[in-house]
Design a protein around this motif. Sequence first.
Motif, PDB file in Angstrom:
ATOM      1  N   ILE A 235       0.841  -1.206   0.000  1.00  0.00           N
ATOM      2  CA  ILE A 235       0.000   0.000   0.000  1.00  0.00           C
ATOM      3  C   ILE A 235       0.871   1.248   0.000  1.00  0.00           C
ATOM      4  O   ILE A 235       0.606   2.219  -0.727  1.00  0.00           O
ATOM      5  N   ASP A 236       1.935   1.241   0.801  1.00  0.00           N
ATOM      6  CA  ASP A 236       2.838   2.414   0.864  1.00  0.00           C
ATOM      7  C   ASP A 236       3.535   2.631  -0.473  1.00  0.00           C
ATOM      8  O   ASP A 236       3.683   3.787  -0.924  1.00  0.00           O
ATOM      9  N   ARG A 237       3.963   1.568  -1.129  1.00  0.00           N
ATOM     10  CA  ARG A 237       4.623   1.714  -2.431  1.00  0.00           C
ATOM     11  C   ARG A 237       3.652   2.245  -3.480  1.00  0.00           C
ATOM     12  O   ARG A 237       4.016   3.076  -4.322  1.00  0.00           O
ATOM     13  N   ALA A 238       2.416   1.777  -3.429  1.00  0.00           N
ATOM     14  CA  ALA A 238       1.413   2.289  -4.372  1.00  0.00           C
ATOM     15  C   ALA A 238       1.163   3.767  -4.137  1.00  0.00           C
ATOM     16  O   ALA A 238       1.015   4.551  -5.101  1.00  0.00           O
ATOM     17  N   ALA A 239       1.144   4.193  -2.874  1.00  0.00           N
ATOM     18  CA  ALA A 239       0.948   5.610  -2.566  1.00  0.00           C
ATOM     19  C   ALA A 239       2.120   6.444  -3.058  1.00  0.00           C
ATOM     20  O   ALA A 239       1.940   7.556  -3.599  1.00  0.00           O
ATOM     21  N   GLU A 240       3.344   5.942  -2.917  1.00  0.00           N
ATOM     22  CA  GLU A 240       4.523   6.667  -3.404  1.00  0.00           C
ATOM     23  C   GLU A 240       4.478   6.815  -4.920  1.00  0.00           C
ATOM     24  O   GLU A 240       4.773   7.901  -5.458  1.00  0.00           O
ATOM     25  N   GLN A 241       4.124   5.726  -5.612  1.00  0.00           N
ATOM     26  CA  GLN A 241       4.037   5.793  -7.067  1.00  0.00           C
ATOM     27  C   GLN A 241       2.962   6.781  -7.516  1.00  0.00           C
ATOM     28  O   GLN A 241       3.124   7.494  -8.511  1.00  0.00           O
ATOM     29  N   LEU A 242       1.871   6.807  -6.773  1.00  0.00           N
ATOM     30  CA  LEU A 242       0.788   7.736  -7.112  1.00  0.00           C
ATOM     31  C   LEU A 242       1.249   9.175  -6.949  1.00  0.00           C
ATOM     32  O   LEU A 242       0.969  10.040  -7.801  1.00  0.00           O
ATOM     33  N   LYS A 243       1.973   9.449  -5.884  1.00  0.00           N
ATOM     34  CA  LYS A 243       2.461  10.809  -5.637  1.00  0.00           C
ATOM     35  C   LYS A 243       3.528  11.203  -6.657  1.00  0.00           C
ATOM     36  O   LYS A 243       3.575  12.350  -7.119  1.00  0.00           O
ATOM     37  N   GLU A 244       4.410  10.269  -7.022  1.00  0.00           N
ATOM     38  CA  GLU A 244       5.446  10.579  -8.015  1.00  0.00           C
ATOM     39  C   GLU A 244       4.841  10.911  -9.369  1.00  0.00           C
ATOM     40  O   GLU A 244       5.423  11.655 -10.150  1.00  0.00           O
ATOM     41  N   GLY A 245       3.686  10.363  -9.653  1.00  0.00           N
ATOM     42  CA  GLY A 245       3.002  10.648 -10.909  1.00  0.00           C
ATOM     43  C   GLY A 245       2.179  11.917 -10.855  1.00  0.00           C
ATOM     44  O   GLY A 245       1.431  12.203 -11.798  1.00  0.00           O
ATOM     45  N   GLY A 246       2.269  12.633  -9.768  1.00  0.00           N
ATOM     46  CA  GLY A 246       1.528  13.892  -9.650  1.00  0.00           C
ATOM     47  C   GLY A 246       0.153  13.729  -9.049  1.00  0.00           C
ATOM     48  O   GLY A 246      -0.603  14.712  -8.959  1.00  0.00           O
ATOM     49  N   GLY A 247      -0.203  12.569  -8.620  1.00  0.00           N
ATOM     50  CA  GLY A 247      -1.519  12.348  -8.029  1.00  0.00           C
ATOM     51  C   GLY A 247      -1.467  12.429  -6.524  1.00  0.00           C
ATOM     52  O   GLY A 247      -0.427  12.700  -5.922  1.00  0.00           O
ATOM     53  N   ALA A 248      -2.608  12.227  -5.928  1.00  0.00           N
ATOM     54  CA  ALA A 248      -2.722  12.256  -4.473  1.00  0.00           C
ATOM     55  C   ALA A 248      -3.593  11.088  -4.036  1.00  0.00           C
ATOM     56  O   ALA A 248      -4.559  10.721  -4.718  1.00  0.00           O
ATOM     57  N   VAL A 249      -3.222  10.519  -2.918  1.00  0.00           N
ATOM     58  CA  VAL A 249      -3.984   9.396  -2.393  1.00  0.00           C
ATOM     59  C   VAL A 249      -5.324   9.900  -1.869  1.00  0.00           C
ATOM     60  O   VAL A 249      -5.376  10.874  -1.109  1.00  0.00           O
TER      61      VAL A 249
END
Length: 398
Positions: A265-279
């Motif tokens: 879950i933490d890795r998915a959140a990091e990838q989402l943030k790196e792509g400019g998104g927000a959890v």
Amino acid sequence: MIDFWLAAGLLLLVALSFLLIPVLRGRRAQREEDRTALNVALYQERVAELQTQQDEGVLNTAQLDTARAEAARELLADTEGVQKPRESRLGKPLPLLAAVLVPVLGLGLYLHFGASDKVELTREFSQPPVSMEDMTQRLERAAAAQPDAPEGLYFLGRAYMAQDRSAEAAKVFERAAALAGRQPELLGQWAQAQYFADNKQWSPKVQALTDEALKLDPKEVTSLGLLGIAAFEGQRYQEAIDYWNRLLAQLPEQDNSRAALQGGIDRAAEQLKEGGGAVAPTKAAASLKVRVDLSAEVKAKALPGDSVFIFARAVKGPPAPLAVKRLTVADLPVTVELGDADAMMAQLKLSNFPEVQLVARISRAGQPTAGEWIGRSQPLASSTTTTQQLTIDSPDKK
């Protein structure tokens, strides 16, 4: 296995004794008959000798009669106690032939219809396996000996997955589902095996299996984990987070896999943030309590085994249920809780819709979309905390 054959051999000897004892008795009777014939021949020879002595003038008539009477008494004394030989219509060859054919035929029938392989398997499973390969071989032999046992197929499929033999596991889980019915856990395992057998390529078949599993059980852990993996591989990180959070809610606090799942879950959140998104913020989980009962009229007509589907659906939104429970008429009356954990799809949760309607349907055919009787509530807020009363009291109009 040696003690089994020793016991079988002992029983065989007992069976043979019933066939051979009459033959042995027949031989004894023959010996007695031969002895009687010899005594009669000796008597006749003695009588002839006495007659010769009278003719020669050695014996007079009185002495001849006395000697004959003495010879007759000796004959009777020698033959006294001899049983009359039994007459057999079968003859001697038939019991001997049966003594040979019965054990041969019995052994052949046992090897064809018997369960020696299952006896051997029971002995094997009583000993711990020396390796994963040894355990898999035992499970394969068990599945071959009992091809209609879904439990053995399930464990064989799990063993194949542990050895990265996902294609074989998918076939085994498919057979198990055909035998045991399309149980949610079996469908989830089948979908997972098929996904890895297809080199982690998502397919309509895998999607259909996971959808069916979660429709039957929204908390089916294998399907939730698999959907999270597929979403992560497809860079749909928010979906992966949602699925894995639902899975995390099902795991006990002491479960060792919680740490690894939280890491995903933490890795998915990091990838989402790196792509400019927000959890997306986690909304407070919604939960509705409802007590379901039958009207007197429906209670008189419904059968104990009829399926009962209890679900909540959005008043304004998609027609698909937001949370579902499946019971039977025999379970009623009952109080159940419908919540976000019972959602069939991550985007269709109670907490995502402000107003919902509660529905309970009886379906004799086991179909959640159509049945014989139904009960509906008035629209209510998804944040309602008081227990709702729902009575199944109306025909379900098609």
